[in-house]
Motif scaffolding. Structure first.
Motif, PDB file in Angstrom:
ATOM      1  N   GLY A   7       0.861  -1.029   0.275  1.00 50.82           N
ATOM      2  CA  GLY A   7      -0.134   0.090  -0.036  1.00 50.82           C
ATOM      3  C   GLY A   7       0.752   1.304   0.046  1.00 50.82           C
ATOM      4  O   GLY A   7       0.258   2.420  -0.159  1.00 50.82           O
ATOM      5  N   GLU A   8       2.257   1.115   0.015  1.00 48.61           N
ATOM      6  CA  GLU A   8       3.205   2.325   0.218  1.00 48.61           C
ATOM      7  C   GLU A   8       4.130   2.401  -0.851  1.00 48.61           C
ATOM      8  O   GLU A   8       4.404   3.227  -1.298  1.00 48.61           O
ATOM      9  N   ARG A   9       4.822   1.240  -0.989  1.00 46.78           N
ATOM     10  CA  ARG A   9       5.973   1.187  -1.914  1.00 46.78           C
ATOM     11  C   ARG A   9       6.377  -0.216  -2.209  1.00 46.78           C
ATOM     12  O   ARG A   9       6.259  -1.270  -1.358  1.00 46.78           O
ATOM     13  N   VAL A  10       6.931  -0.592  -3.488  1.00 47.84           N
ATOM     14  CA  VAL A  10       7.529  -1.860  -3.969  1.00 47.84           C
ATOM     15  C   VAL A  10       9.002  -1.228  -4.634  1.00 47.84           C
ATOM     16  O   VAL A  10       8.772  -0.449  -5.507  1.00 47.84           O
ATOM     17  N   ILE A  11       9.917  -1.863  -4.310  1.00 48.45           N
ATOM     18  CA  ILE A  11      11.043  -1.429  -4.810  1.00 48.45           C
ATOM     19  C   ILE A  11      11.961  -2.630  -5.171  1.00 48.45           C
ATOM     20  O   ILE A  11      11.982  -3.782  -4.376  1.00 48.45           O
ATOM     21  N   THR A  12      12.138  -3.132  -6.371  1.00 45.97           N
ATOM     22  CA  THR A  12      12.952  -4.136  -6.923  1.00 45.97           C
ATOM     23  C   THR A  12      14.533  -3.796  -7.499  1.00 45.97           C
ATOM     24  O   THR A  12      14.317  -2.587  -7.998  1.00 45.97           O
ATOM     25  N   ILE A  70      15.753   2.127   2.816  1.00 49.11           N
ATOM     26  CA  ILE A  70      15.129   2.039   1.598  1.00 49.11           C
ATOM     27  C   ILE A  70      13.657   2.033   1.944  1.00 49.11           C
ATOM     28  O   ILE A  70      12.945   2.298   0.825  1.00 49.11           O
ATOM     29  N   LEU A  71      13.226   1.846   3.102  1.00 45.64           N
ATOM     30  CA  LEU A  71      11.815   1.744   3.279  1.00 45.64           C
ATOM     31  C   LEU A  71      11.111   3.207   3.944  1.00 45.64           C
ATOM     32  O   LEU A  71       9.900   3.282   4.017  1.00 45.64           O
ATOM     33  N   ALA A  72      11.994   4.068   3.921  1.00 50.37           N
ATOM     34  CA  ALA A  72      11.718   5.351   4.317  1.00 50.37           C
ATOM     35  C   ALA A  72      11.977   6.685   3.390  1.00 50.37           C
ATOM     36  O   ALA A  72      11.361   7.540   3.474  1.00 50.37           O
ATOM     37  N   VAL A  73      12.615   6.364   2.323  1.00 46.53           N
ATOM     38  CA  VAL A  73      12.764   7.389   1.465  1.00 46.53           C
ATOM     39  C   VAL A  73      11.538   7.898   0.605  1.00 46.53           C
ATOM     40  O   VAL A  73      10.647   6.685   0.343  1.00 46.53           O
ATOM     41  N   PRO A  74      11.485   8.963   0.372  1.00 50.03           N
ATOM     42  CA  PRO A  74      10.085   9.505   0.040  1.00 50.03           C
ATOM     43  C   PRO A  74       9.741   9.282  -1.567  1.00 50.03           C
ATOM     44  O   PRO A  74       8.849   9.688  -1.882  1.00 50.03           O
ATOM     45  N   SER A  75      11.121   9.095  -2.330  1.00 50.33           N
ATOM     46  CA  SER A  75      10.799   9.121  -3.909  1.00 50.33           C
ATOM     47  C   SER A  75      11.538   7.996  -4.176  1.00 50.33           C
ATOM     48  O   SER A  75      12.730   7.570  -3.593  1.00 50.33           O
ATOM     49  N   MET A  76      11.238   7.474  -5.344  1.00 46.51           N
ATOM     50  CA  MET A  76      12.320   6.589  -6.068  1.00 46.51           C
ATOM     51  C   MET A  76      13.582   7.177  -6.563  1.00 46.51           C
ATOM     52  O   MET A  76      14.736   6.421  -6.746  1.00 46.51           O
ATOM     53  N   PHE A  77      13.627   8.539  -6.868  1.00 47.47           N
ATOM     54  CA  PHE A  77      14.873   9.083  -7.115  1.00 47.47           C
ATOM     55  C   PHE A  77      15.784   9.214  -5.820  1.00 47.47           C
ATOM     56  O   PHE A  77      17.021   8.690  -6.029  1.00 47.47           O
ATOM     57  N   GLN A 103       7.843   1.879  -7.475  1.00 47.56           N
ATOM     58  CA  GLN A 103       6.938   2.822  -7.132  1.00 47.56           C
ATOM     59  C   GLN A 103       6.787   3.156  -5.538  1.00 47.56           C
ATOM     60  O   GLN A 103       6.452   2.209  -5.008  1.00 47.56           O
ATOM     61  N   ILE A 104       6.542   4.482  -5.368  1.00 50.91           N
ATOM     62  CA  ILE A 104       6.186   4.963  -4.100  1.00 50.91           C
ATOM     63  C   ILE A 104       5.116   5.827  -3.995  1.00 50.91           C
ATOM     64  O   ILE A 104       5.199   6.709  -4.881  1.00 50.91           O
ATOM     65  N   GLY A 105       4.112   5.270  -3.268  1.00 56.85           N
ATOM     66  CA  GLY A 105       3.030   6.489  -3.088  1.00 56.85           C
ATOM     67  C   GLY A 105       2.324   6.524  -4.534  1.00 56.85           C
ATOM     68  O   GLY A 105       2.085   5.782  -5.198  1.00 56.85           O
ATOM     69  N   ASN A 106       1.806   7.823  -4.488  1.00 54.48           N
ATOM     70  CA  ASN A 106       1.070   8.182  -5.735  1.00 54.48           C
ATOM     71  C   ASN A 106       2.094   8.604  -6.923  1.00 54.48           C
ATOM     72  O   ASN A 106       1.628   9.036  -7.960  1.00 54.48           O
TER      73      ASN A 106
END
Length: 243
Positions: free
Chosen positions: A41-46, A77-84, A121-124
């Motif tokens: 519900g918040e983020r998925v990073i591969t 990695i689970l706290a950064v606000p953006s993929m950048f 993807q992170i958030g919206n």
């Protein structure tokens, strides 16, 4: 060596990596090169890695530990606000690990180098994908460069360049990637099965379809055989050369 591919589709993101590592023809091992971090519900990073195994494993371990241990949650990695910023965090961690191994500090031509492919993807925000170099700099995928490869890329690239379409389905993308991996597998002994994959559906913010394709997978065998026969038939159908 390694072969990993990340593709951006209209439907989401597609990742595939091989699992072979070797230190000579008589020392071949299997290691997972794909890592997924998720907060449903918040983020998925591969993340997928290529290069020195000690370096890539250290990077994954540091990122993983800092996402769990309370005293090391900054940065996480689970706290950064953006993929950048996730890409920047991984780039900084990669530089940190290389510098700690190399005798004279971080050097791109060091035997401890590594390359990282990250997407998610992170958030919206929109799904994004980055290619991170050993120096710690990185580039982002976009309309002009909709897929990235790391590792032994040259054998599997032609089919991707010719057949990629952002509108393709996940099923079509898997077929395309398996042809690309099969071509690489047959041309380079340092790339090998099994192949790990992750199909992330945009805006779901949860891990998508994941799995592992073994060498004896019936579908992979059919694709490999069918692609070989199709290439031979295409060659035979071309006009003959006249001396």
């Amino acid at each position: 060596m390694t072969y990993c591919v990340g593709m951006m589709l209209d439907r989401g993101l597609v990742f595939m990596s091989d699992t072979r590592t070797n230190a000579g023809l008589d020392n071949i091992s299997t290691f997972r090169k794909m890592q997924i971090w998720e907060k449903p519900g918040e983020r998925v990073i591969t993340m997928m890695t290529a290069g020195n195994l000690a370096t890539t494993q250290a990077v994954v371990s540091l990122l993983d530990e800092r996402s769990k241990a309370p005293e090391d949650r900054e940065p996480s990695i689970l706290a950064v606000p953006s993929m950048f910023q996730a890409a920047q965090l991984i780039a900084d961690t990669l530089r940190e690990v290389i510098a700690s191994h190399a005798q004279t500090g971080q050097r791109a031509d060091s035997s401890f180098n590594a390359t990282v492919l990250i997407g998610g993807q992170i958030g919206n925000s929109e799904p994004r994908m980055f290619l991170i170099y050993p120096e710690g700099n990185f580039i982002e995928a976009g309309a002009d460069t909709p897929f990235f490869q790391i590792g032994e890329m040259k054998y599997g690239r032609p089919i991707l360049v010719r057949a990629y379409d952002s509108a393709m389905s996940f099923e079509e993308a898997m077929k395309l990637l398996l042809v690309s991996f099969d071509s690489t597998l047959k041309a380079n002994l340092t790339v090998g099965a099994p192949f790990d994959f992750h199909l992330y559906e945009r805006d779901t913010l949860e891990t998508g379809h994941t799995g592992r394709i073994e060498l004896d997978n019936p579908y992979f065998e059919a694709v490999s055989k069918g692609w070989g026969e199709a290439l031979k038939n295409a060659l035979d159908s071309l006009p003959g050369f006249r001396l």
